[in-house]
Design a protein around this motif. Sequence first.
Motif, short mmCIF file in Angstrom:
data_model
loop_
_atom_site.label_atom_id
_atom_site.label_comp_id
_atom_site.label_asym_id
_atom_site.label_seq_id
_atom_site.Cartn_x
_atom_site.Cartn_y
_atom_site.Cartn_z
N ALA A 1 -11.51 5.04 -29.12
CA ALA A 1 -12.28 6.06 -29.83
C ALA A 1 -12.29 7.40 -29.10
O ALA A 1 -12.32 8.45 -29.73
CB ALA A 1 -13.71 5.57 -30.05
N SER A 2 -12.24 7.37 -27.77
CA SER A 2 -12.30 8.62 -27.02
C SER A 2 -11.09 9.51 -27.26
O SER A 2 -11.12 10.71 -26.99
CB SER A 2 -12.44 8.33 -25.52
N GLN A 3 -10.01 8.94 -27.79
CA GLN A 3 -8.78 9.70 -28.06
C GLN A 3 -8.68 10.16 -29.52
O GLN A 3 -7.75 10.88 -29.87
CB GLN A 3 -7.55 8.86 -27.69
N GLN A 4 -9.63 9.74 -30.35
CA GLN A 4 -9.61 10.12 -31.77
C GLN A 4 -10.16 11.55 -31.89
O GLN A 4 -11.36 11.76 -31.86
CB GLN A 4 -10.46 9.14 -32.59
N ASP A 5 -9.25 12.51 -32.03
CA ASP A 5 -9.62 13.92 -31.94
C ASP A 5 -9.64 14.58 -33.32
O ASP A 5 -8.72 15.33 -33.68
CB ASP A 5 -8.64 14.64 -31.00
N TRP A 6 -10.68 14.32 -34.10
CA TRP A 6 -10.78 14.84 -35.46
C TRP A 6 -12.18 14.57 -36.01
O TRP A 6 -12.91 13.72 -35.50
CB TRP A 6 -9.75 14.19 -36.37
N ASP A 7 -12.54 15.31 -37.06
CA ASP A 7 -13.76 15.02 -37.82
C ASP A 7 -13.42 14.26 -39.09
O ASP A 7 -14.12 13.33 -39.49
CB ASP A 7 -14.49 16.31 -38.21
#
Length: 491
Positions: free
Chosen positions: A323-329
């Motif tokens: 989850a820490s690498q999921q870079d989006w809204d």
Amino acid sequence: TVQYTLSQPESFWNSKTTMGILMPVNEEFLKSKGDDYGQGTSPSSILYCGPYLIKSITSKSSATLEKNPTYWDADNVKISKVKLTYYDGQDSESLIRGFDKGDYTVARVFPSGSNYKSVEKKHKDDIVFSDQGSSTYNLSFNIDRQSYEITAKTTDAQKTSTKKAILNKDFRQAIMFAFNRKAYVAQANGEAAANKVIRNTFTPPNFVQINGQQFGDAVEKDLEAYGDEWKGVSVADGKDTLYNPTKAKEEFAKAKADLQAQGVEFPIHLDLPTSSTYTEGIKQAQSFKQSIESTLGAENIVIDLKMISDDDLQRVTYFAENASQQDWDLNNNLGWGPDYTDPSSYIDITSGKSGENANAYFGFDAGTDNAAAKAAGFDEYDQLIEDAQKETTDVNKRYEKYAAAQAWLTDSALLIPIHSDGASPGVRKTVPYSAAFAWTGHKGQSFNYKYLEVQDKVVSAKDYDKAREQWKKEKEKSNKKAQEELEKHVK
């Protein structure tokens, strides 16, 4: 002979045997390759016994397959050589050009393309639509974003405001009802055929049947219990039944009042990363932005399109390890197809406790007692899933319980289905319905070329539709027989 002993009854076991996970592997070869097994572009990194042999693979270029002369059922392998060409989505017109030159046997066409009128003129009787598939492509919300490498946000207040807004169900529903999905998919399918590909639930509404009725019928009934906004809403494939600007504005008004009381700063900025090389994808993202901002007001919500390379897009979405690498809204870059014929193959992957795709779809790692997941209601959702998982003897009751879980997921608006695979326009020289077909397993893969036949002339829409009707009749008989055998086996 391979024998499996199950620890509990499993009505979908037969379909599970067609999954890749149950493909046999040579133990000696596997051990000899170690970490290099299946790696890179070397055909020698795997050992297999299928209808085709991999002759060459060039990354982001092409792959060549040739018929396996020692395959056990070689008579049913009709095509001796298959060449697959990489397509990055940048020049959509290259496909039809290649087809007309004789380079391709099948080509997707794009009604929104600049040369479509000439394509339509030349192939006016030959443009056919494939059937809807079992994969569902979605728009999802990151409820606990941690990375902001790719963002338009300039202050911590904007980040905090967006997080609070995303955790508000009325806010998410406002986005869902304001999303004109027909306009979105029309960017690739064309306005006239946009409805053909629309899907309204993560689990297809006709994936399984409950006491002779479609799975979606039970979902609709459960949805109505969540509120008046669901009264009379159909979840059947093929029409955008969720788009409703009036409902969107009503839900947003409730959300805004609640968020203002929390000190949220408007407008809410939502980052949507998009591949800079995928032409149709850019058009779709722009369509989404237009429908949300025009319905709810740019003074309230701003969709920030972040154009990045395809490699970067995959890195922060599909290939993100946690989850820490999921870079989006917002993410519209993911789809899911089932591994076996049971609703659990869709729903279980979204579980907050054990779902393998919780981080990819929702931005939190499953089983971590995540505070945002609790605030979004995952405790209730996980309980619905557990109740369904425990029902192993009565198939109809099992499906009813999974329908209840699907209804929760739909009402939550955490995962908004957009379209299925298939149902796309194209031209082809493959004999209609000569290939095997299934919604799950190996026969459902588009790269399964066994049985497939090729003809010299382009398939006409008339011949394709005629073959489809005949295939549907034969499929109905086959499915009825299979269902009778399943019920007999379960009893």
